[in-house]
Write an enzyme that holds these catalytic residues in place. Structure first.
Site, PDB file in Angstrom:
ATOM      1  N   HIS A 157      -3.753 -19.359  -1.086  1.00  0.00           N
ATOM      2  CA  HIS A 157      -4.768 -18.290  -1.096  1.00  0.00           C
ATOM      3  C   HIS A 157      -4.241 -16.993  -0.479  1.00  0.00           C
ATOM      4  O   HIS A 157      -5.018 -16.170   0.002  1.00  0.00           O
ATOM      5  CB  HIS A 157      -6.048 -18.708  -0.339  1.00  0.00           C
ATOM      6  N   SER A 278      10.199   8.723  -3.235  1.00  0.00           N
ATOM      7  CA  SER A 278       9.055   9.504  -3.678  1.00  0.00           C
ATOM      8  C   SER A 278       9.422  10.973  -3.615  1.00  0.00           C
ATOM      9  O   SER A 278      10.146  11.405  -2.720  1.00  0.00           O
ATOM     10  CB  SER A 278       7.857   9.232  -2.760  1.00  0.00           C
ATOM     11  N   LYS A 284       9.329   6.892   1.683  1.00  0.00           N
ATOM     12  CA  LYS A 284       9.098   5.812   0.708  1.00  0.00           C
ATOM     13  C   LYS A 284      10.365   5.170   0.175  1.00  0.00           C
ATOM     14  O   LYS A 284      11.366   5.832  -0.072  1.00  0.00           O
ATOM     15  CB  LYS A 284       8.298   6.381  -0.476  1.00  0.00           C
ATOM     16  N   GLU A 291       7.859  -3.625 -10.072  1.00  0.00           N
ATOM     17  CA  GLU A 291       6.557  -3.268 -10.647  1.00  0.00           C
ATOM     18  C   GLU A 291       6.632  -3.169 -12.172  1.00  0.00           C
ATOM     19  O   GLU A 291       5.751  -3.656 -12.885  1.00  0.00           O
ATOM     20  CB  GLU A 291       6.090  -1.918 -10.088  1.00  0.00           C
TER      21      GLU A 291
END
Ligand code: ARG
Length: 459
Positions: A157, A278, A284, A291
Protein backbone atom coordinates in the site's frame (compact mmCIF):
# COMPACT_ATOMS: atom_id res chain seq x y z
CA UNK A 1 -4.65 6.08 -65.78
CA UNK A 2 -5.35 2.77 -64.12
CA UNK A 3 -2.95 0.84 -61.86
CA UNK A 4 -0.43 -1.13 -63.88
CA UNK A 5 -0.31 -3.96 -61.34
CA UNK A 6 -4.02 -4.73 -61.25
CA UNK A 7 -5.65 -2.27 -63.64
CA UNK A 8 -6.50 -4.66 -66.48
CA UNK A 9 -10.23 -4.33 -65.97
CA UNK A 10 -10.21 -0.67 -64.97
CA UNK A 11 -10.81 2.22 -67.38
CA UNK A 12 -10.21 4.98 -64.86
CA UNK A 13 -7.63 5.46 -62.12
CA UNK A 14 -8.60 5.90 -58.46
CA UNK A 15 -9.86 9.12 -56.91
CA UNK A 16 -7.10 10.99 -55.05
CA UNK A 17 -8.81 10.32 -51.72
CA UNK A 18 -9.19 6.66 -52.62
CA UNK A 19 -5.47 6.56 -53.21
CA UNK A 20 -4.81 8.26 -49.89
CA UNK A 21 -6.95 5.88 -47.86
CA UNK A 22 -5.66 2.85 -49.74
CA UNK A 23 -1.94 3.46 -49.55
CA UNK A 24 0.30 1.88 -46.93
CA UNK A 25 3.64 2.77 -48.53
CA UNK A 26 4.09 5.62 -46.01
CA UNK A 27 4.87 3.04 -43.33
CA UNK A 28 5.18 -0.44 -44.85
CA UNK A 29 8.40 0.62 -46.59
CA UNK A 30 9.99 -0.48 -43.33
CA UNK A 31 9.43 -4.05 -44.51
CA UNK A 32 11.49 -3.63 -47.69
CA UNK A 33 14.32 -5.91 -46.52
CA UNK A 34 11.83 -8.66 -45.61
CA UNK A 35 9.89 -8.17 -48.85
CA UNK A 36 13.02 -8.49 -50.95
CA UNK A 37 14.41 -11.46 -49.04
CA UNK A 38 11.06 -13.24 -49.41
CA UNK A 39 10.87 -12.50 -53.14
CA UNK A 40 14.41 -13.71 -53.73
CA UNK A 41 13.65 -17.00 -51.98
CA UNK A 42 10.40 -17.33 -53.96
CA UNK A 43 12.20 -16.76 -57.29
CA UNK A 44 14.89 -19.33 -56.43
CA UNK A 45 12.20 -21.87 -55.57
CA UNK A 46 10.23 -21.17 -58.78
CA UNK A 47 13.39 -21.87 -60.81
CA UNK A 48 14.31 -24.98 -58.81
CA UNK A 49 10.82 -26.34 -59.55
CA UNK A 50 11.09 -25.51 -63.26
CA UNK A 51 8.24 -22.98 -63.01
CA UNK A 52 10.43 -20.13 -64.32
CA UNK A 53 13.78 -20.35 -66.09
CA UNK A 54 17.08 -20.06 -64.29
CA UNK A 55 17.88 -17.05 -66.46
CA UNK A 56 14.74 -15.21 -65.35
CA UNK A 57 15.32 -16.18 -61.72
CA UNK A 58 18.86 -14.89 -61.85
CA UNK A 59 17.75 -11.57 -63.36
CA UNK A 60 15.00 -11.23 -60.76
CA UNK A 61 17.26 -12.11 -57.84
CA UNK A 62 19.99 -9.71 -58.90
CA UNK A 63 17.52 -6.97 -59.78
CA UNK A 64 16.00 -7.27 -56.31
CA UNK A 65 19.41 -6.64 -54.75
CA UNK A 66 19.69 -3.48 -56.83
CA UNK A 67 16.28 -2.37 -55.58
CA UNK A 68 17.36 -3.06 -51.99
CA UNK A 69 20.52 -1.01 -52.37
CA UNK A 70 18.51 1.86 -53.84
CA UNK A 71 16.13 1.75 -50.88
CA UNK A 72 18.94 1.51 -48.33
CA UNK A 73 20.86 4.26 -50.10
CA UNK A 74 17.86 6.59 -50.03
CA UNK A 75 17.62 6.99 -53.79
CA UNK A 76 14.46 4.92 -54.27
CA UNK A 77 11.46 6.88 -55.44
CA UNK A 78 8.44 5.60 -53.45
CA UNK A 79 5.09 6.06 -55.17
CA UNK A 80 1.75 6.39 -53.37
CA UNK A 81 -0.01 5.37 -56.57
CA UNK A 82 1.67 1.99 -56.19
CA UNK A 83 -0.01 1.56 -52.79
CA UNK A 84 2.45 -0.52 -50.84
CA UNK A 85 6.00 -1.80 -50.55
CA UNK A 86 5.20 -4.97 -52.51
CA UNK A 87 4.07 -3.14 -55.65
CA UNK A 88 6.72 -0.42 -55.33
CA UNK A 89 9.45 -3.05 -55.31
CA UNK A 90 7.93 -5.02 -58.19
CA UNK A 91 7.43 -1.91 -60.33
CA UNK A 92 11.02 -0.85 -59.87
CA UNK A 93 12.20 -4.40 -60.54
CA UNK A 94 10.32 -4.26 -63.85
CA UNK A 95 12.15 -1.06 -64.78
CA UNK A 96 15.47 -2.71 -63.97
CA UNK A 97 15.11 -6.22 -65.45
CA UNK A 98 12.23 -5.86 -67.90
CA UNK A 99 9.54 -8.47 -68.56
CA UNK A 100 11.21 -11.22 -66.49
CA UNK A 101 10.03 -9.28 -63.40
CA UNK A 102 6.46 -10.14 -64.36
CA UNK A 103 7.17 -13.82 -63.63
CA UNK A 104 8.06 -13.22 -59.94
CA UNK A 105 4.44 -13.09 -58.80
CA UNK A 106 3.70 -16.60 -60.18
CA UNK A 107 2.10 -18.84 -57.50
CA UNK A 108 2.02 -15.92 -55.07
CA UNK A 109 -0.38 -13.20 -53.95
CA UNK A 110 0.11 -10.03 -51.99
CA UNK A 111 -1.88 -11.81 -49.29
CA UNK A 112 0.77 -14.43 -48.53
CA UNK A 113 3.47 -11.90 -49.38
CA UNK A 114 2.36 -9.38 -46.76
CA UNK A 115 1.75 -12.15 -44.21
CA UNK A 116 5.32 -13.30 -44.82
CA UNK A 117 6.94 -9.86 -44.71
CA UNK A 118 5.14 -8.82 -41.56
CA UNK A 119 5.82 -12.12 -39.82
CA UNK A 120 9.53 -11.80 -40.57
CA UNK A 121 9.51 -8.21 -39.34
CA UNK A 122 7.81 -9.17 -36.07
CA UNK A 123 10.14 -12.15 -35.70
CA UNK A 124 13.09 -9.73 -35.89
CA UNK A 125 11.51 -7.62 -33.17
CA UNK A 126 11.15 -10.68 -30.94
CA UNK A 127 14.86 -11.26 -31.48
CA UNK A 128 15.57 -7.64 -30.59
CA UNK A 129 13.62 -8.00 -27.34
CA UNK A 130 15.31 -11.34 -26.62
CA UNK A 131 18.62 -9.53 -27.04
CA UNK A 132 17.70 -6.42 -25.03
CA UNK A 133 16.08 -8.00 -21.97
CA UNK A 134 19.19 -9.84 -20.71
CA UNK A 135 21.12 -6.55 -20.84
CA UNK A 136 18.59 -4.97 -18.51
CA UNK A 137 18.56 -8.06 -16.31
CA UNK A 138 22.35 -7.99 -16.01
CA UNK A 139 22.23 -4.32 -14.96
CA UNK A 140 19.70 -5.20 -12.24
CA UNK A 141 21.74 -8.20 -11.09
CA UNK A 142 24.81 -5.95 -10.77
CA UNK A 143 22.77 -3.59 -8.58
CA UNK A 144 21.60 -6.57 -6.52
CA UNK A 145 25.14 -7.79 -6.06
CA UNK A 146 26.54 -4.49 -4.83
CA UNK A 147 23.62 -3.93 -2.46
CA UNK A 148 22.86 -7.51 -1.42
CA UNK A 149 22.74 -6.53 2.27
CA UNK A 150 21.59 -2.91 2.07
CA UNK A 151 18.40 -2.54 4.04
CA UNK A 152 15.42 -0.60 2.75
CA UNK A 153 11.74 -0.47 3.62
CA UNK A 154 9.57 -3.00 1.85
CA UNK A 155 6.15 -1.57 1.10
CA UNK A 156 2.58 -2.69 0.80
CA UNK A 157 0.00 0.00 0.00
CA UNK A 158 3.11 2.23 -0.30
CA UNK A 159 3.15 2.10 3.51
CA UNK A 160 6.23 0.76 5.29
CA UNK A 161 5.70 -2.96 5.78
CA UNK A 162 8.89 -4.85 6.66
CA UNK A 163 12.57 -4.25 6.04
CA UNK A 164 13.88 -5.88 2.87
CA UNK A 165 17.22 -5.81 1.10
CA UNK A 166 17.99 -3.62 -1.90
CA UNK A 167 19.34 -6.69 -3.65
CA UNK A 168 16.09 -8.56 -3.13
CA UNK A 169 14.10 -5.67 -4.57
CA UNK A 170 16.33 -5.53 -7.66
CA UNK A 171 16.03 -9.28 -8.16
CA UNK A 172 12.22 -9.05 -8.01
CA UNK A 173 12.44 -7.17 -11.33
CA UNK A 174 14.91 -9.69 -12.72
CA UNK A 175 12.27 -12.38 -12.16
CA UNK A 176 9.67 -10.26 -14.01
CA UNK A 177 11.93 -9.50 -16.95
CA UNK A 178 12.98 -13.15 -17.04
CA UNK A 179 9.34 -14.14 -17.57
CA UNK A 180 9.03 -11.45 -20.25
CA UNK A 181 12.05 -12.91 -22.00
CA UNK A 182 10.48 -16.37 -22.03
CA UNK A 183 7.23 -14.90 -23.40
CA UNK A 184 9.09 -13.44 -26.39
CA UNK A 185 10.95 -16.72 -26.92
CA UNK A 186 7.68 -18.59 -26.77
CA UNK A 187 5.87 -16.26 -29.17
CA UNK A 188 8.77 -16.48 -31.58
CA UNK A 189 8.60 -20.26 -31.63
CA UNK A 190 4.88 -20.25 -32.32
CA UNK A 191 5.07 -17.64 -35.10
CA UNK A 192 7.88 -19.40 -36.92
CA UNK A 193 5.75 -21.02 -39.66
CA UNK A 194 6.04 -19.76 -43.21
CA UNK A 195 2.91 -18.44 -45.00
CA UNK A 196 4.64 -18.03 -48.37
CA UNK A 197 3.09 -20.18 -51.08
CA UNK A 198 -0.42 -20.18 -49.65
CA UNK A 199 -1.09 -17.59 -52.39
CA UNK A 200 -4.33 -15.60 -52.34
CA UNK A 201 -6.08 -17.94 -49.90
CA UNK A 202 -6.50 -21.40 -51.45
CA UNK A 203 -2.98 -22.49 -52.31
CA UNK A 204 -1.81 -22.87 -55.91
CA UNK A 205 -1.87 -25.35 -58.77
CA UNK A 206 1.80 -24.71 -59.55
CA UNK A 207 4.18 -27.44 -58.29
CA UNK A 208 5.84 -25.21 -55.68
CA UNK A 209 8.13 -26.39 -52.89
CA UNK A 210 7.04 -24.68 -49.69
CA UNK A 211 9.60 -26.54 -47.59
CA UNK A 212 12.34 -24.96 -49.66
CA UNK A 213 11.16 -21.38 -49.15
CA UNK A 214 10.37 -22.01 -45.48
CA UNK A 215 13.92 -23.26 -44.88
CA UNK A 216 15.52 -20.48 -46.92
CA UNK A 217 13.66 -17.89 -44.82
CA UNK A 218 14.62 -19.59 -41.52
CA UNK A 219 11.16 -20.88 -40.63
CA UNK A 220 10.65 -24.18 -38.83
CA UNK A 221 8.02 -25.34 -41.34
CA UNK A 222 5.44 -24.06 -43.83
CA UNK A 223 2.04 -23.08 -42.37
CA UNK A 224 -0.36 -26.00 -42.78
CA UNK A 225 -3.59 -24.24 -43.79
CA UNK A 226 -3.64 -21.66 -46.57
CA UNK A 227 -6.78 -19.91 -45.30
CA UNK A 228 -5.32 -19.54 -41.83
CA UNK A 229 -1.94 -18.45 -43.17
CA UNK A 230 -3.27 -15.39 -44.99
CA UNK A 231 -5.85 -14.50 -42.32
CA UNK A 232 -3.74 -14.94 -39.19
CA UNK A 233 -2.31 -12.02 -37.25
CA UNK A 234 -1.87 -13.91 -33.97
CA UNK A 235 1.87 -13.53 -34.28
CA UNK A 236 1.58 -9.74 -34.12
CA UNK A 237 -0.92 -9.92 -31.28
CA UNK A 238 1.31 -12.24 -29.29
CA UNK A 239 4.22 -9.89 -29.81
CA UNK A 240 2.05 -7.01 -28.59
CA UNK A 241 0.84 -9.04 -25.60
CA UNK A 242 4.37 -9.95 -24.57
CA UNK A 243 5.35 -6.32 -25.17
CA UNK A 244 2.46 -5.03 -23.08
CA UNK A 245 3.31 -7.17 -20.06
CA UNK A 246 6.99 -6.27 -20.36
CA UNK A 247 6.04 -2.60 -20.74
CA UNK A 248 3.89 -2.82 -17.61
CA UNK A 249 6.91 -4.09 -15.67
CA UNK A 250 9.08 -1.32 -17.11
CA UNK A 251 6.48 1.22 -16.09
CA UNK A 252 6.31 -0.04 -12.50
CA UNK A 253 10.08 0.24 -12.22
CA UNK A 254 10.00 3.68 -13.83
CA UNK A 255 7.41 4.77 -11.27
CA UNK A 256 9.64 3.55 -8.45
CA UNK A 257 12.58 5.48 -9.88
CA UNK A 258 10.46 8.65 -10.04
CA UNK A 259 9.41 8.22 -6.40
CA UNK A 260 12.83 7.10 -5.18
CA UNK A 261 14.72 9.97 -6.80
CA UNK A 262 12.46 12.60 -5.19
CA UNK A 263 13.79 14.84 -2.41
CA UNK A 264 11.27 13.25 -0.05
CA UNK A 265 12.63 9.72 -0.56
CA UNK A 266 16.22 10.10 -1.77
CA UNK A 267 16.57 6.32 -2.18
CA UNK A 268 18.45 6.67 -5.47
CA UNK A 269 20.43 9.24 -7.31
CA UNK A 270 20.12 9.03 -11.08
CA UNK A 271 23.30 9.90 -12.94
CA UNK A 272 23.69 13.22 -14.74
CA UNK A 273 23.42 11.29 -17.99
CA UNK A 274 19.88 10.20 -17.07
CA UNK A 275 18.61 13.40 -15.47
CA UNK A 276 17.55 16.78 -16.77
CA UNK A 277 17.54 20.22 -15.21
CA UNK A 278 14.88 22.88 -15.02
CA UNK A 279 15.12 26.11 -16.97
CA UNK A 280 13.86 28.09 -13.97
CA UNK A 281 14.54 26.08 -10.79
CA UNK A 282 18.30 25.59 -10.41
CA UNK A 283 18.02 22.85 -7.77
CA UNK A 284 16.12 20.41 -9.99
CA UNK A 285 17.28 17.02 -11.20
CA UNK A 286 14.33 15.61 -13.01
CA UNK A 287 13.89 11.92 -13.88
CA UNK A 288 12.50 12.69 -17.35
CA UNK A 289 13.56 9.41 -18.93
CA UNK A 290 11.69 7.42 -16.27
CA UNK A 291 8.61 9.62 -16.69
CA UNK A 292 8.61 9.37 -20.48
CA UNK A 293 9.12 5.66 -20.29
CA UNK A 294 6.14 5.40 -17.92
CA UNK A 295 4.07 7.37 -20.44
CA UNK A 296 5.27 5.72 -23.66
CA UNK A 297 4.10 2.38 -22.33
CA UNK A 298 0.53 3.55 -23.04
CA UNK A 299 1.21 3.46 -26.78
CA UNK A 300 2.00 -0.24 -26.51
CA UNK A 301 -1.22 -1.03 -24.65
CA UNK A 302 -3.07 1.08 -27.21
CA UNK A 303 -1.55 -0.84 -30.10
CA UNK A 304 -2.61 -4.15 -28.62
CA UNK A 305 -6.18 -2.98 -28.16
CA UNK A 306 -6.26 -1.41 -31.62
CA UNK A 307 -5.11 -4.56 -33.39
CA UNK A 308 -7.53 -6.73 -31.44
CA UNK A 309 -10.27 -4.35 -32.59
CA UNK A 310 -9.12 -4.53 -36.21
CA UNK A 311 -9.15 -8.34 -36.20
CA UNK A 312 -12.12 -9.24 -34.04
CA UNK A 313 -14.90 -9.03 -36.63
CA UNK A 314 -13.14 -10.14 -39.80
CA UNK A 315 -14.51 -13.12 -41.67
CA UNK A 316 -11.87 -15.38 -43.22
CA UNK A 317 -9.64 -14.70 -44.97
CA UNK A 318 -7.86 -11.44 -45.88
CA UNK A 319 -9.69 -8.14 -45.56
CA UNK A 320 -8.13 -4.78 -46.28
CA UNK A 321 -8.73 -3.89 -42.63
CA UNK A 322 -5.65 -5.96 -41.98
CA UNK A 323 -3.46 -3.33 -43.58
CA UNK A 324 -4.06 -1.39 -40.33
CA UNK A 325 -2.02 -3.98 -38.44
CA UNK A 326 1.45 -2.66 -39.21
CA UNK A 327 1.61 0.94 -38.01
CA UNK A 328 0.47 -0.10 -34.55
CA UNK A 329 3.06 -2.82 -34.27
CA UNK A 330 5.85 -0.64 -35.66
CA UNK A 331 5.10 2.07 -33.12
CA UNK A 332 4.80 -0.38 -30.24
CA UNK A 333 8.07 -2.10 -31.15
CA UNK A 334 9.89 1.25 -31.43
CA UNK A 335 8.51 2.35 -28.05
CA UNK A 336 9.43 -0.94 -26.38
CA UNK A 337 13.00 -1.00 -27.69
CA UNK A 338 13.56 2.62 -26.66
CA UNK A 339 12.09 1.97 -23.22
CA UNK A 340 14.26 -1.12 -22.70
CA UNK A 341 17.40 0.76 -23.72
CA UNK A 342 16.57 3.76 -21.52
CA UNK A 343 15.80 1.59 -18.51
CA UNK A 344 19.02 -0.36 -18.98
CA UNK A 345 20.97 2.91 -19.03
CA UNK A 346 19.23 4.34 -15.97
CA UNK A 347 19.58 1.16 -13.90
CA UNK A 348 23.21 0.73 -14.88
CA UNK A 349 24.11 4.22 -13.67
CA UNK A 350 21.83 4.72 -10.70
CA UNK A 351 23.33 5.03 -7.25
CA UNK A 352 21.34 3.54 -4.38
CA UNK A 353 21.67 5.76 -1.31
CA UNK A 354 22.56 3.16 1.30
CA UNK A 355 22.30 5.41 4.36
CA UNK A 356 18.98 6.93 3.37
CA UNK A 357 17.58 3.51 2.55
CA UNK A 358 18.61 2.19 5.95
CA UNK A 359 17.25 5.21 7.81
CA UNK A 360 13.92 4.82 6.04
CA UNK A 361 13.88 1.10 6.81
CA UNK A 362 14.37 1.82 10.50
CA UNK A 363 11.42 4.18 10.80
CA UNK A 364 7.74 3.45 10.54
CA UNK A 365 7.79 0.51 12.98
CA UNK A 366 9.04 -1.74 10.20
CA UNK A 367 10.12 -4.46 12.64
CA UNK A 368 6.73 -4.79 14.35
CA UNK A 369 6.26 -8.21 12.73
CA UNK A 370 9.64 -9.32 14.08
CA UNK A 371 8.51 -8.29 17.55
CA UNK A 372 5.27 -10.27 17.20
CA UNK A 373 7.20 -13.28 15.89
CA UNK A 374 9.57 -13.01 18.89
CA UNK A 375 6.61 -13.11 21.29
CA UNK A 376 5.39 -16.30 19.59
CA UNK A 377 8.81 -17.93 19.54
CA UNK A 378 10.27 -16.86 22.90
CA UNK A 379 7.21 -16.16 25.06
CA UNK A 380 4.92 -18.86 23.66
CA UNK A 381 2.05 -16.49 22.75
CA UNK A 382 -0.46 -17.45 20.06
CA UNK A 383 0.24 -15.23 16.99
CA UNK A 384 -3.04 -13.31 17.34
CA UNK A 385 -2.21 -12.36 20.99
CA UNK A 386 1.34 -11.44 19.96
CA UNK A 387 -0.09 -9.25 17.17
CA UNK A 388 -2.33 -7.49 19.69
CA UNK A 389 0.46 -6.90 22.22
CA UNK A 390 2.75 -5.58 19.49
CA UNK A 391 0.02 -3.24 18.34
CA UNK A 392 -0.17 -1.81 21.84
CA UNK A 393 3.61 -1.30 21.86
CA UNK A 394 3.51 0.44 18.48
CA UNK A 395 0.84 2.77 19.81
CA UNK A 396 2.93 3.48 22.90
CA UNK A 397 5.96 4.35 20.77
CA UNK A 398 3.89 6.40 18.33
CA UNK A 399 2.35 8.43 21.18
CA UNK A 400 5.83 9.08 22.54
CA UNK A 401 7.14 10.04 19.09
CA UNK A 402 9.82 7.32 19.11
CA UNK A 403 10.55 4.07 17.26
CA UNK A 404 10.10 0.56 18.64
CA UNK A 405 13.76 -0.05 19.63
CA UNK A 406 13.66 3.19 21.69
CA UNK A 407 11.08 1.83 24.14
CA UNK A 408 12.52 0.78 27.51
CA UNK A 409 12.27 -2.80 28.79
CA UNK A 410 9.96 -1.53 31.57
CA UNK A 411 7.61 -0.01 29.03
CA UNK A 412 7.62 -3.28 27.08
CA UNK A 413 6.94 -5.37 30.16
CA UNK A 414 4.00 -3.15 31.06
CA UNK A 415 2.30 -4.61 27.99
CA UNK A 416 3.52 -8.19 28.41
CA UNK A 417 5.61 -9.36 31.37
CA UNK A 418 7.17 -12.24 29.42
CA UNK A 419 9.23 -9.80 27.36
CA UNK A 420 12.97 -9.90 28.14
CA UNK A 421 15.98 -7.83 27.01
CA UNK A 422 16.54 -10.41 24.26
CA UNK A 423 13.74 -8.77 22.29
CA UNK A 424 15.99 -5.85 21.30
CA UNK A 425 18.01 -8.23 19.10
CA UNK A 426 15.13 -8.61 16.64
CA UNK A 427 14.15 -4.95 16.55
CA UNK A 428 17.11 -3.88 14.42
CA UNK A 429 16.56 -3.90 10.68
CA UNK A 430 19.74 -5.83 9.86
CA UNK A 431 18.75 -8.66 12.17
CA UNK A 432 15.29 -8.56 10.71
CA UNK A 433 16.41 -9.13 7.11
CA UNK A 434 19.12 -11.61 8.14
CA UNK A 435 16.44 -13.75 9.79
CA UNK A 436 14.30 -14.01 6.63
CA UNK A 437 16.13 -17.07 5.29
CA UNK A 438 13.07 -19.02 4.12
CA UNK A 439 13.40 -19.92 0.42
CA UNK A 440 12.63 -16.81 -1.61
CA UNK A 441 12.99 -14.58 1.46
CA UNK A 442 14.93 -11.33 1.64
CA UNK A 443 18.00 -12.41 3.67
CA UNK A 444 21.33 -11.25 2.18
CA UNK A 445 22.53 -14.86 1.96
CA UNK A 446 19.49 -15.71 -0.21
CA UNK A 447 20.14 -12.65 -2.37
CA UNK A 448 23.75 -13.71 -2.92
CA UNK A 449 22.66 -17.21 -3.91
CA UNK A 450 20.12 -15.82 -6.39
CA UNK A 451 22.66 -13.36 -7.79
CA UNK A 452 24.99 -16.29 -8.45
CA UNK A 453 22.19 -18.25 -10.13
CA UNK A 454 21.23 -15.32 -12.39
CA UNK A 455 24.83 -14.50 -13.28
CA UNK A 456 25.27 -18.04 -14.45
CA UNK A 457 22.07 -18.15 -16.50
CA UNK A 458 22.70 -14.70 -18.02
CA UNK A 459 26.36 -15.30 -18.81
N1 ARG B 1 -0.83 -3.36 -48.43
C1 ARG B 1 -1.57 -4.56 -48.16
C2 ARG B 1 -1.55 -4.82 -46.65
O1 ARG B 1 -0.75 -4.26 -45.99
C3 ARG B 1 -0.99 -5.74 -48.87
C4 ARG B 1 -1.95 -6.82 -49.13
C5 ARG B 1 -2.94 -6.40 -50.17
N2 ARG B 1 -3.80 -7.50 -50.50
C6 ARG B 1 -4.97 -7.29 -51.12
N3 ARG B 1 -5.72 -8.32 -51.32
N4 ARG B 1 -5.39 -6.09 -51.43
O2 ARG B 1 -2.37 -5.59 -46.15
Amino acid sequence: SSNKMWGGRFAEGPDAIMEAINASIGYDRRMAPQDIEGSRAHAAMLAAQGIITDTDAKAIREGLLTVLSEIEGGTFNFSTALEDIHMNVEARLTEIVGPAAGRLHTARSRNDQVALDFRMWVRDQCDAAIDALPRLMRALVAQAESGADWVMPGFTHLQTAQPVTWGHHMLAYVEMFGRDLSRFEDARKRMNECPLGTAALAGTSFPIDRDMTAAALRFDRPAANSLDAVADRDFALEFLSASSICAMHLSRLAEELVIWSSAQFRFVRLSDRWSTGSSIMPQKRNPDAAELLRAKIGRIFGAQTALLMVMKGLPLTYSKDMQEDKEQVFDAADSLMLALAAMTGMVGDMMGQKDNLEAAASSGFSTATDLADWLVREAGLPFRDAHHATGALVKMAEDAGIDLPDLTLDQMQSVNDKITAGVFDVLGVHNSVASRTSYGGTAPENVRAQVARWKESLA
